[in-house]
Design an enzyme around this catalytic site. Structure first.
Site, PDB file in Angstrom:
ATOM      1  N   TYR A 236     -10.973  -5.864   1.152  1.00  0.00           N
ATOM      2  CA  TYR A 236      -9.730  -6.059   1.692  1.00  0.00           C
ATOM      3  C   TYR A 236      -9.756  -7.649   1.889  1.00  0.00           C
ATOM      4  O   TYR A 236     -10.701  -8.150   2.733  1.00  0.00           O
ATOM      5  CB  TYR A 236      -9.518  -5.613   2.960  1.00  0.00           C
ATOM      6  N   ASP A 265      -3.375  -1.171  -2.762  1.00  0.00           N
ATOM      7  CA  ASP A 265      -2.266  -0.165  -2.420  1.00  0.00           C
ATOM      8  C   ASP A 265      -1.874  -0.569  -1.108  1.00  0.00           C
ATOM      9  O   ASP A 265      -0.805   0.394  -0.444  1.00  0.00           O
ATOM     10  CB  ASP A 265      -2.439   1.105  -2.777  1.00  0.00           C
ATOM     11  N   HIS A 390      -3.323   5.673  -1.737  1.00  0.00           N
ATOM     12  CA  HIS A 390      -3.928   5.625  -0.436  1.00  0.00           C
ATOM     13  C   HIS A 390      -4.035   6.770   0.076  1.00  0.00           C
ATOM     14  O   HIS A 390      -3.936   6.756   1.451  1.00  0.00           O
ATOM     15  CB  HIS A 390      -3.341   4.330   0.263  1.00  0.00           C
TER      16      HIS A 390
END
Length: 521
Positions: A236, A265, A390
């Site tokens: 991330y 996502d 996700h």
């Protein structure tokens, strides 16, 4: 010589101006860290002046405290005099149910039974985080139910004596077309954490993608694992790019990590109401009376520490001027604090090429054929894509991976020749695995299933999950008359019922390509 504090002394420091906590028998001043805490100020203040070890330990890597001390965010003041800790008080009415005993793993015959058992064993916080999904849970539910609408087409009079599930991911040999998706905070479910999952994957020579928000460091997870084992590391990207660049530098030194999995996502967190309710109410606090569950779910107990089902209505939002409000309620929302929402095709992939030049990129969270096509144009830097919503935890009513897989087949099948296509979300049976492979997926990921297996039996519980899926996949392949995964194809399934539900508009490929400028192939 370190100073020794009594519990009474520590308990007096429970304000934003002077906030101390006890961790592992030592006393720390975390006052200056309060504004920086990803879980918000309130999460720490709830434990100010107390022993926070049981809350801190399951969700933080072991090296984090040391790094905080080095940065000066946290100051070690001394040790706690254990003799001054007050004895816990027992409630007058002890009517709580006894803790379920550890089950016999061989008596759990499928992933649903493992999940059901895990939800009885998990703490309220862990259950709320693992089980939660966004809004009305439509995407989470459809992820699983869509597979039942695809029918298999068994063939007969074919020798099915031998059968192998071996395959490759990015050229690396594995024994299963099943991998463990990045799933955060595994130590909430079991002390062995992500390392326990890795040990199970090593037993089956299966691939594991390590979560960016793992409760153990990547070094701890892969230590002493064979270099041939296939790990990916989930990224991330942070607003503070230097933090991400520092982590990428660490990952490049781990030979077991074969690729970077850039998750796209969830640039912002979804509204996971079960998790948020637990975060807002807190452990041990009663659920306010009058709260009604959303349609299709059971009512929430007024005395439960967390809802027993998902989909309950959300509490009123915090006021923006609330000085104790963190970036959001619940474990899931806290994990997104500091995550960048400004990633683009034009800027992020060149940045990754600079800071992870030798590691292939896998893009996770593709939900349309247009984005799958754009990703394929960035090969060979992008070597694979993961079709995923996700786990239903980001945008509710987003399509299941199977829908996106069918979209790609319809509008841009050349994607399968340019990049590997993996899918994630909702897999509960070996037949689900086979159906995805028949549609063109190279591999299928499981996330919650691994966490639930871990909660039930540690590393052995994850092994049981993989054992069940492997056996079910082999049985399905044999009954289809297939000896290896490369033989699986559209001739083995009937997906017409699902094809009727996929996107049916223009392909948009030319427009999508113009929006980013066509990369060199």
């Amino acid at each position: 010589m370190a100073k020794v504090f009594s519990y009474a002394e520590v308990s007096q420091h429970n304000t934003p101006e002077s906030c101390w906590v006890i961790l592992y028998g030592c006393v720390y001043d975390v006052t200056s860290f309060l504004p920086e805490h990803p879980g918000g100020i309130k999460a720490i203040l709830n434990l100010a002046g107390q022993d926070a070890t049981s809350e801190y330990d399951p969700i933080h890597p072991s090296n984090l405290l040391k790094e905080s001390l080095k940065r000066g965010d946290v100051k070690k003041l001394g040790t706690l005099d254990a003799s001054t800790v007050p004895s816990p008080t027992s409630p007058s009415n002890t009517s709580a149910s006894p803790t379920p005993s550890k089950p016999n793993l061989q008596h759990l015959l499928n992933l649903d039974e493992i999940a059901s058992t895990a939800l009885q064993l998990l703490s309220p916080k862990a259950k709320a985080y693992y089980h939660s999904a966004s809004d009305d849970l439509y995407s989470k539910t459809l992820n699983s139910t869509v597979y039942s609408r695809i029918l298999l087409r068994p063939r007969i009079f074919l020798d099915c004596t031998t059968c192998t599930t071996a395959t490759t991911f990015l050229g690396h040999k594995v024994h299963l077309p099943i991998f463990v998706s990045p799933a955060a905070l595994a130590r909430l479910g079991h002390p062995s954490g992500e390392r326990g999952i890795a040990e199970a994957c090593n037993t089956f020579n299966a691939m594991q993608i390590i979560s960016h928000n793992a409760s153990q460091s990547p070094e701890e997870i892969v230590r002493d694992m064979p270099e041939s084992m296939v790990f990916g590391w989930q990224l991330y990207v942070q607003n503070d790019r230097k933090k991400s660049e520092a982590m990428l530098a660490r990952i490049r030194h781990l030979k077991q990590v074969k690729f970077i999995c850039l998750t796209l996502d969830a640039p912002v967190p979804g509204k996971r109401e079960e998790d948020e309710r637990f975060g807002n109410i807190g452990a041990g606090a009663p659920v306010p009376s009058g709260i009604q569950a959303a349609k299709g779910t059971a009512k929430v107990s007024e005395t439960s520490a967390s809802p027993t089902t998902t989909g309950v209505s959300s509490p009123p939002p915090k006021k923006s001027n609330d000085s104790t409000a963190g970036p959001g309620a619940g474990v899931g929302r806290s994990l997104f604090w500091g995550t960048a929402a400004d990633l683009t095709w034009r800027t992020t992939l060149p940045w990754l090429a600079q800071h992870a030049p030798k590691l292939p990129i896998v893009l996770k969270g593709i939900q349309t054929h247009e984005d799958a096509y754009l990703a394929s144009l960035h090969a060979p830097q992008v070597r694979a894509i993961i079709l995923s919503n996700h786990g239903g935890r980001a945008l509710d009513t987003a399509p299941p991976a199977i829908h996106t897989l069918l979209e790609i087949r319809k509008y841009c099948p050349e994607v399968f020749d340019r990049v590997e296509v993996w899918v994630d979300g909702g897999v509960r049976r070996g037949t689900d695995v086979v159906k995805a492979l028949c549609l063109g997926a190279r591999g299928v990921g499981v996330g919650r299933a691994a966490l639930y297996g871990l909660a039930v039996g540690g590393s052995e519980g994850v092994e049981r999950v993989l054992e069940i899926l492997k056996a079910e996949t082999e049985t399905c392949m044999r009954l289809l008359g297939v000896k290896n995964v490369d033989e699986l194809g559209m001739q083995h399934i009937n997906a017409r019922a699902v094809e009727r539900d996929i996107y049916d508009g223009p392909d948009n490929l030319a427009k999508a390509t113009l929006s980013i400028g066509r990369p060199k192939l």
